[in-house]
Design a protein around this motif. Structure first.
Motif, mmCIF file in Angstrom:
data_model
loop_
_atom_site.group_PDB
_atom_site.id
_atom_site.type_symbol
_atom_site.label_atom_id
_atom_site.label_comp_id
_atom_site.label_asym_id
_atom_site.label_seq_id
_atom_site.Cartn_x
_atom_site.Cartn_y
_atom_site.Cartn_z
ATOM 1 N N GLN A 81 0.535 -1.067 0.138
ATOM 2 C CA GLN A 81 0.149 -0.304 0.330
ATOM 3 C C GLN A 81 0.849 1.414 -0.160
ATOM 4 O O GLN A 81 0.610 2.099 -0.576
ATOM 5 N N GLU A 82 1.738 0.781 1.037
ATOM 6 C CA GLU A 82 2.744 2.589 0.917
ATOM 7 C C GLU A 82 4.058 2.314 -0.267
ATOM 8 O O GLU A 82 3.759 3.518 -1.131
ATOM 9 N N ARG B 64 1.163 3.960 -2.898
ATOM 10 C CA ARG B 64 0.717 5.539 -2.298
ATOM 11 C C ARG B 64 1.627 6.316 -2.959
ATOM 12 O O ARG B 64 2.026 6.856 -3.915
ATOM 13 N N ARG B 65 3.607 5.786 -2.378
ATOM 14 C CA ARG B 65 4.743 6.767 -3.227
ATOM 15 C C ARG B 65 4.545 7.140 -4.654
ATOM 16 O O ARG B 65 5.467 7.798 -5.057
ATOM 17 N N ARG C 62 2.734 6.315 -7.304
ATOM 18 C CA ARG C 62 1.440 7.015 -7.679
ATOM 19 C C ARG C 62 1.893 8.336 -8.337
ATOM 20 O O ARG C 62 2.073 8.561 -7.400
#
Length: 92
Positions: A48-49, A52-53, A55
């Motif tokens: 997930q991290e 997120r980073r 994208r």
């Protein structure tokens, strides 16, 4: 792997994100002190991290190759099965 940054993305920020994510997953791989469910949860958090980073910095295809959602689905399914199995044992 050749990564195609999106126009306007910062090469320095992209390099930093990739480096941080590489070290984070390496730390998870080398850590034998956690249970299977703890490691699965840590991996899901890393994914997930990572997504997120990255994208908005790399193309969708590169993001999928770097942090594949199929792996996320497999781990979620395994974690669900593990949790159900453990819960079932505790009740039974």
């Amino acid at each position: 792997m050749l990564i195609n940054p999106l126009p306007g993305s910062s090469p320095k920020a992209l390099h930093s994100a990739l480096t941080d994510l590489r070290f984070a997953v390496a730390n998870q791989q080398g850590s034998g002190q956690f249970t299977a469910s703890e490691r699965a949860t840590a991996y899901l958090t890393w994914m997930q991290e990572g997504r997120r980073r990255l994208r908005g910095q790399v193309r969708t295809g590169d993001l999928e190759r770097l942090v594949p959602t199929k792996s996320y689905d497999v781990v979620m399914s395994s974690l669900s099965s593990l949790t159900t199995h453990v819960s079932g044992d505790a009740v039974g």
